[in-house]
Design a protein around this motif. Structure first.
Motif, short mmCIF file in Angstrom:
data_model
loop_
_atom_site.label_atom_id
_atom_site.label_comp_id
_atom_site.label_asym_id
_atom_site.label_seq_id
_atom_site.Cartn_x
_atom_site.Cartn_y
_atom_site.Cartn_z
N ASN A 73 0.85 -1.35 0.15
CA ASN A 73 -0.14 -0.08 0.08
C ASN A 73 0.94 1.29 0.13
OD1 ASN A 73 0.99 -0.06 2.54
ND2 ASN A 73 -0.69 0.60 3.63
N TYR A 74 2.31 1.07 -0.10
CA TYR A 74 3.20 2.44 0.20
C TYR A 74 2.59 3.46 -0.98
CZ TYR A 74 6.49 1.96 -3.77
OH TYR A 74 7.19 1.93 -4.92
N GLN A 75 2.10 3.20 -2.26
CA GLN A 75 1.73 4.17 -2.87
C GLN A 75 0.43 4.47 -2.91
OE1 GLN A 75 3.75 2.63 -6.52
NE2 GLN A 75 4.94 4.32 -6.47
N THR A 76 -0.41 3.95 -2.30
CA THR A 76 -2.11 4.34 -1.99
C THR A 76 -2.30 5.53 -1.64
OG1 THR A 76 -2.36 1.87 -1.60
CG2 THR A 76 -4.04 3.39 -1.26
N THR A 77 -3.15 6.21 -2.18
CA THR A 77 -3.62 7.52 -1.71
C THR A 77 -5.11 7.35 -0.92
OG1 THR A 77 -2.57 8.87 -3.52
CG2 THR A 77 -4.30 9.82 -2.13
N TYR A 78 -4.96 7.53 0.35
CA TYR A 78 -6.61 7.49 1.04
C TYR A 78 -7.29 8.71 0.93
CZ TYR A 78 -4.09 3.25 2.82
OH TYR A 78 -3.80 2.12 3.05
N GLY A 79 -8.54 8.54 0.84
CA GLY A 79 -9.48 9.83 0.72
C GLY A 79 -10.03 10.11 2.09
N ASN A 80 -10.98 11.14 2.20
CA ASN A 80 -11.63 11.88 3.14
C ASN A 80 -12.58 10.67 4.09
OD1 ASN A 80 -10.68 14.30 2.49
ND2 ASN A 80 -12.59 14.74 1.43
N ASP A 81 -12.93 9.69 3.60
CA ASP A 81 -13.78 8.76 4.16
C ASP A 81 -13.14 7.39 4.42
OD1 ASP A 81 -13.39 7.85 1.46
OD2 ASP A 81 -15.24 6.90 1.27
N GLU A 82 -11.83 7.43 4.24
CA GLU A 82 -10.59 6.75 4.93
C GLU A 82 -9.74 6.83 5.95
OE1 GLU A 82 -9.92 3.86 0.84
OE2 GLU A 82 -9.41 5.99 0.71
N LEU A 83 -9.48 5.90 7.03
CA LEU A 83 -8.74 6.15 8.12
C LEU A 83 -7.19 5.89 7.47
CD1 LEU A 83 -10.43 4.25 10.98
CD2 LEU A 83 -10.31 6.82 10.61
N GLY A 84 -6.99 4.92 6.58
CA GLY A 84 -5.64 4.81 5.97
C GLY A 84 -4.97 3.64 6.73
N GLU A 85 -3.83 3.30 6.33
CA GLU A 85 -3.20 2.36 7.06
C GLU A 85 -1.84 2.75 6.89
OE1 GLU A 85 -3.96 -1.27 4.78
OE2 GLU A 85 -5.34 -2.10 6.21
N ALA A 86 -0.79 2.09 8.14
CA ALA A 86 0.57 2.43 7.98
C ALA A 86 1.42 1.98 6.54
CB ALA A 86 1.35 1.47 9.20
N LYS A 87 2.16 2.58 6.20
CA LYS A 87 2.80 2.47 5.00
C LYS A 87 4.32 2.22 5.39
CE LYS A 87 -0.10 5.17 2.29
NZ LYS A 87 0.05 6.43 1.09
N TYR A 88 5.05 1.39 4.79
CA TYR A 88 6.44 0.94 5.10
C TYR A 88 7.12 0.71 3.66
CZ TYR A 88 4.99 -0.12 9.89
OH TYR A 88 4.40 0.02 11.02
N TYR A 89 8.55 1.50 3.58
CA TYR A 89 9.32 1.31 2.39
C TYR A 89 10.54 1.47 2.87
CZ TYR A 89 10.90 2.21 -2.40
OH TYR A 89 11.51 2.08 -3.31
#
Length: 227
Positions: free
Chosen positions: A94-110
């Motif tokens: 998910n390190y290139q995923t862009t989260y929107g207003n209705d999403e909490l998102g997740e931790a990204k590692y790279y």
């Protein structure tokens, strides 16, 4: 005389064949991996050889050609590579995923790491993989729901249009540019006397850090601290 000449020619042929075989056979070395995610603001790293969350790729040293790719949970602890220089990449998908207003998102590692393989030996590579975004949670004091009928908590990322609403049992994640980002947080509540209250603050957040924002009874305000 003819016999000696024949022996000489056979010896010469064997020598040429042997040299040709050596030149065409690549020199091989073994790569032993130790890759794991770093926990936010912590120096401890998972002891698993290759973290099951991580995708692992081996590239040419200039980053132009991907040579090997392993999806999360499929990376071997050891692999054989030709002697030479390489670039290792390890990341969560998910390190290139862009989260929107209705999403909490997740931790990204790279992480990326250049390494070299020496022939006929075990080359051990260690690569801690840091979190590249930042995390924010809300903490409310015990008894808060007794004095307040309802509340809302939101975080706006000032470098983008992203605005996330969340509750005490949730954590929101925000991307960082050059390792940092600016966040505006607001806690709005209504007490049992129907009196509204609103508190806001700004947080200069760093990548790889989990912040806890807390409502303080004493000052009737909200503060933050690193977890």
């Amino acid at each position: 005389m003819m016999k000696n000449k024949l022996i000489y020619l056979l010896s010469l042929l064997l020598m040429v064949t042997s040299c040709s075989h050596t030149a065409d056979t690549p020199l091989l070395g073994t790569l032993e991996l130790s890759i794991a995610v770093e926990q936010p603001i912590s120096s401890t790293v998972s002891t698993r050889a290759v973290d099951a969350e991580l995708q692992v790729e081996v590239w040419s040293v200039d980053g132009a050609t991907m040579l090997h790719q392993f999806t999360p949970g499929q990376s071997p602890n050891r692999m054989t590579l030709e002697a030479g220089s390489y670039l290792l990449k390890a990341f969560t998908p998910n390190y290139q995923t862009t989260y929107g207003n209705d999403e909490l998102g997740e931790a990204k590692y790279y992480a990326e790491k250049a390494f070299s393989i020496e022939a006929a030996v075990v080359n051990r590579i260690s690569c801690p993989v840091p979190m590249t975004n930042t995390a924010v949670s809300l903490i409310l004091p015990e008894g808060f729901n007794t004095w307040f009928k309802n509340y809302s908590f939101s975080i706006k990322q000032q470098t983008s249009s992203r605005n996330v609403s969340m509750t005490v049992d949730q954590t929101a994640y925000f991307d960082c540019t050059d390792g940092a980002t600016s966040l505006l947080y607001t806690l709005t509540s209504v007490n049992t006397d129907d009196e509204p209250n609103s508190d806001s603050g700004t947080l200069s957040a760093s990548a790889g850090t989990h912040y806890r924002i807390t409502y303080a009874w004493e000052t009737k305000s909200i503060t933050w601290e690193e977890e």
